[in-house]
Design an enzyme around this catalytic site. Structure first.
Site, PDB file in Angstrom:
ATOM      1  N   SER A 138      66.374  81.508  37.251  1.00 11.11           N
ATOM      2  CA  SER A 138      67.332  81.586  38.439  1.00 11.11           C
ATOM      3  C   SER A 138      66.669  82.657  39.466  1.00 11.11           C
ATOM      4  CB  SER A 138      68.599  82.090  37.986  1.00 11.11           C
ATOM      5  OG  SER A 138      69.308  82.197  39.151  1.00 11.11           O
ATOM      6  N   TYR A 151      74.542  86.768  33.495  1.00 10.97           N
ATOM      7  CA  TYR A 151      73.713  85.805  34.187  1.00 10.97           C
ATOM      8  C   TYR A 151      72.302  86.070  34.489  1.00 10.97           C
ATOM      9  CZ  TYR A 151      72.348  81.252  36.078  1.00 10.97           C
ATOM     10  OH  TYR A 151      71.788  79.918  36.502  1.00 10.97           O
TER      11      TYR A 151
HETATM   12  N1  NAP Z   1      72.951  74.723  39.660  1.00 10.00           N
HETATM   13  C1  NAP Z   1      72.331  75.963  40.073  1.00 10.00           C
HETATM   14  O1  NAP Z   1      72.679  76.443  41.174  1.00 10.00           O
HETATM   15  C2  NAP Z   1      71.321  76.678  39.408  1.00 10.00           C
HETATM   16  C3  NAP Z   1      70.651  77.786  40.086  1.00 10.00           C
HETATM   17  C4  NAP Z   1      69.801  78.529  39.288  1.00 10.00           C
HETATM   18  C5  NAP Z   1      69.479  78.230  37.974  1.00 10.00           C
HETATM   19  N2  NAP Z   1      70.168  77.304  37.553  1.00 10.00           N
HETATM   20  C6  NAP Z   1      69.873  77.010  36.062  1.00 10.00           C
HETATM   21  O2  NAP Z   1      69.337  75.499  35.765  1.00 10.00           O
HETATM   22  C7  NAP Z   1      69.594  75.052  34.712  1.00 10.00           C
HETATM   23  C8  NAP Z   1      70.608  73.718  34.579  1.00 10.00           C
HETATM   24  O3  NAP Z   1      71.578  74.312  35.643  1.00 10.00           O
HETATM   25  P1  NAP Z   1      72.621  73.155  36.095  1.00 10.00           P
HETATM   26  O4  NAP Z   1      73.185  73.520  37.524  1.00 10.00           O
HETATM   27  O5  NAP Z   1      72.104  71.703  36.016  1.00 10.00           O
HETATM   28  O6  NAP Z   1      73.906  73.065  34.919  1.00 10.00           O
HETATM   29  P2  NAP Z   1      74.916  71.985  34.356  1.00 10.00           P
HETATM   30  O7  NAP Z   1      74.994  70.939  35.833  1.00 10.00           O
HETATM   31  O8  NAP Z   1      75.874  72.730  34.077  1.00 10.00           O
HETATM   32  O9  NAP Z   1      73.991  71.150  33.178  1.00 10.00           O
HETATM   33  C9  NAP Z   1      73.622  71.972  32.246  1.00 10.00           C
HETATM   34  C10 NAP Z   1      72.982  71.154  31.349  1.00 10.00           C
HETATM   35  O10 NAP Z   1      72.632  72.105  30.189  1.00 10.00           O
HETATM   36  C11 NAP Z   1      73.154  71.455  28.789  1.00 10.00           C
HETATM   37  N3  NAP Z   1      73.382  72.700  28.142  1.00 10.00           N
HETATM   38  C12 NAP Z   1      74.162  73.453  28.544  1.00 10.00           C
HETATM   39  N4  NAP Z   1      74.488  74.450  27.320  1.00 10.00           N
HETATM   40  C13 NAP Z   1      73.844  73.637  26.353  1.00 10.00           C
HETATM   41  C14 NAP Z   1      73.498  74.108  25.230  1.00 10.00           C
HETATM   42  N5  NAP Z   1      74.402  75.124  24.223  1.00 10.00           N
HETATM   43  N6  NAP Z   1      72.732  73.232  24.292  1.00 10.00           N
HETATM   44  C15 NAP Z   1      72.163  72.305  24.780  1.00 10.00           C
HETATM   45  N7  NAP Z   1      72.131  72.141  26.093  1.00 10.00           N
HETATM   46  C16 NAP Z   1      73.208  72.551  26.693  1.00 10.00           C
HETATM   47  C17 NAP Z   1      74.302  70.563  29.462  1.00 10.00           C
HETATM   48  O11 NAP Z   1      74.411  69.687  28.501  1.00 10.00           O
HETATM   49  P3  NAP Z   1      75.898  68.967  28.291  1.00 10.00           P
HETATM   50  O12 NAP Z   1      76.018  67.801  29.307  1.00 10.00           O
HETATM   51  O13 NAP Z   1      76.078  68.422  26.778  1.00 10.00           O
HETATM   52  O14 NAP Z   1      77.029  70.051  28.550  1.00 10.00           O
HETATM   53  C18 NAP Z   1      73.665  70.085  30.812  1.00 10.00           C
HETATM   54  O15 NAP Z   1      72.665  68.881  30.288  1.00 10.00           O
HETATM   55  C19 NAP Z   1      70.512  76.062  33.968  1.00 10.00           C
HETATM   56  O16 NAP Z   1      69.642  76.883  33.076  1.00 10.00           O
HETATM   57  C20 NAP Z   1      70.920  77.162  34.841  1.00 10.00           C
HETATM   58  O17 NAP Z   1      71.232  78.372  34.561  1.00 10.00           O
HETATM   59  C21 NAP Z   1      71.116  76.523  38.111  1.00 10.00           C
END
Ligand code: NAP
Length: 242
Positions: free
Chosen positions: A140, A154
């Site tokens: 991130s 985070y």
């Molecule tokens: N969105 C942003 O702005 C942003 C920015 C910087 C970094 N990130 C990083 O990018 C990654 C994805 O983010 P996102 O925004 O796509 O999040 P999201 O929409 O909340 O999706 C999260 C994904 O990770 C899976 N997951 C969560 N907890 C888990 C666990 N304990 N075991 C296995 N799978 C798990 C979820 O599975 P389920 O569907 O089964 O819950 C889902 O497929 C994360 O690492 C996040 O920190 C996101």
């Protein structure tokens, strides 16, 4: 003769950025295994969409906080496809709170999923990865510049991922495997649904990113043209952390 398809394993691939990466790697010709924690229906639906690209998909339930489940999922993916060429560590959770209110259980859960689970999944996948393998973590931009009240835990987890990647790059280089870290800024997913409007103004490009934009960078890191890059953290955040 047809070149055998590559296999990608996306840890946390049922929704958001992970789902976009899984679909993009499928579009680029890889068989894709993905894990999820609870969104079984979304994971199965995505597996169907992946197979529309003429590749095979496998959705596996595995909580990244559970070492045994994670290990079992990696073994199942390797058994089904024979090897793992690309592993994407995307599973991550976000909780924002001031240190005074931050619960110890939430702290432990975030460290388990965002840091320990990343390390353990890479450790489990490595015996199945041939030379030329690619490891891609999703960190991130908070590892570069936090700037948001309550985001210390985070940011700490994502900072740990960036440093882990540097160390592992050195360890994996003799095996011909590269590892790089994508550091997104705000991306439109379930995770950010309630903060998109707030953060838009903090971003020089005046918009949040789309999961497909992260998937494009992941596709580059998964491909042959990134072969000389390892240990890097690449920030993709509309200029937010400048
Ligand atoms: N969105 C942003 O702005 C942003 C920015 C910087 C970094 N990130 C990083 O990018 C990654 C994805 O983010 P996102 O925004 O796509 O999040 P999201 O929409 O909340 O999706 C999260 C994904 O990770 C899976 N997951 C969560 N907890 C888990 C666990 N304990 N075991 C296995 N799978 C798990 C979820 O599975 P389920 O569907 O089964 O819950 C889902 O497929 C994360 O690492 C996040 O920190 C996101």
């Amino acid at each position: 003769m047809n070149t055998p398809k590559k296999t990608a394993l996306v840890i946390g691939g049922s929704r958001g950025i992970g789902a976009a990466i899984a679909l993009r790697l499928a579009r680029d010709g890889a068989n894709v295994a993905l894990t999820y924690a609870s969104a079984a229906a979304k994971a199965e639906q995505l597996a169907g969409a992946i197979e529309e690209h003429g590749v095979q998909a496998l959705a596996l339930k595995a909580d990244s906080a559970n070492a045994a489940e994670l290990q079992a999922a990696v073994e199942q993916a390797a058994a089904r496809f024979g090897r793992i060429d690309i592993v994407v560590l995307n599973a991550g959770i976000l909780h924002i709170a001031d240190i005074a209110e931050f619960g110890i259980e939430t702290l432990d859960r975030m460290l388990d999923v965002n840091v320990r689970g990343v390390y353990l999944a890479i450790k489990a996948a490595l015996p199945h990865m041939p030379p030329g393998g690619r490891v891609i973590t999703i960190g991130s931009n908070t590892a570069v510049r936090s700037g948001h009240p309550g985001s210390s835990v985070y940011a700490m987890t994502k900072g740990a991922v960036a440093v882990m990647v540097k160390g592992l790059a050195v360890d994996l280089a003799p095996r011909g495997i590269t590892i790089n870290n994508i550091q997104p800024g705000p991306i439109e997913t379930d995770m950010t649904a309630d903060m998109i409007e707030l953060v838009k103004d903090w971003i020089p490009l005046k918009r949040v990113g789309q999961p497909s934009e992260i998937a494009g960078l992941a596709a580059y890191l998964a491909g042959p043209e990134s072969g000389y890059m390892t240990g890097a953290s690449l920030t993709i955040d509309g200029g937010m952390s400048l």
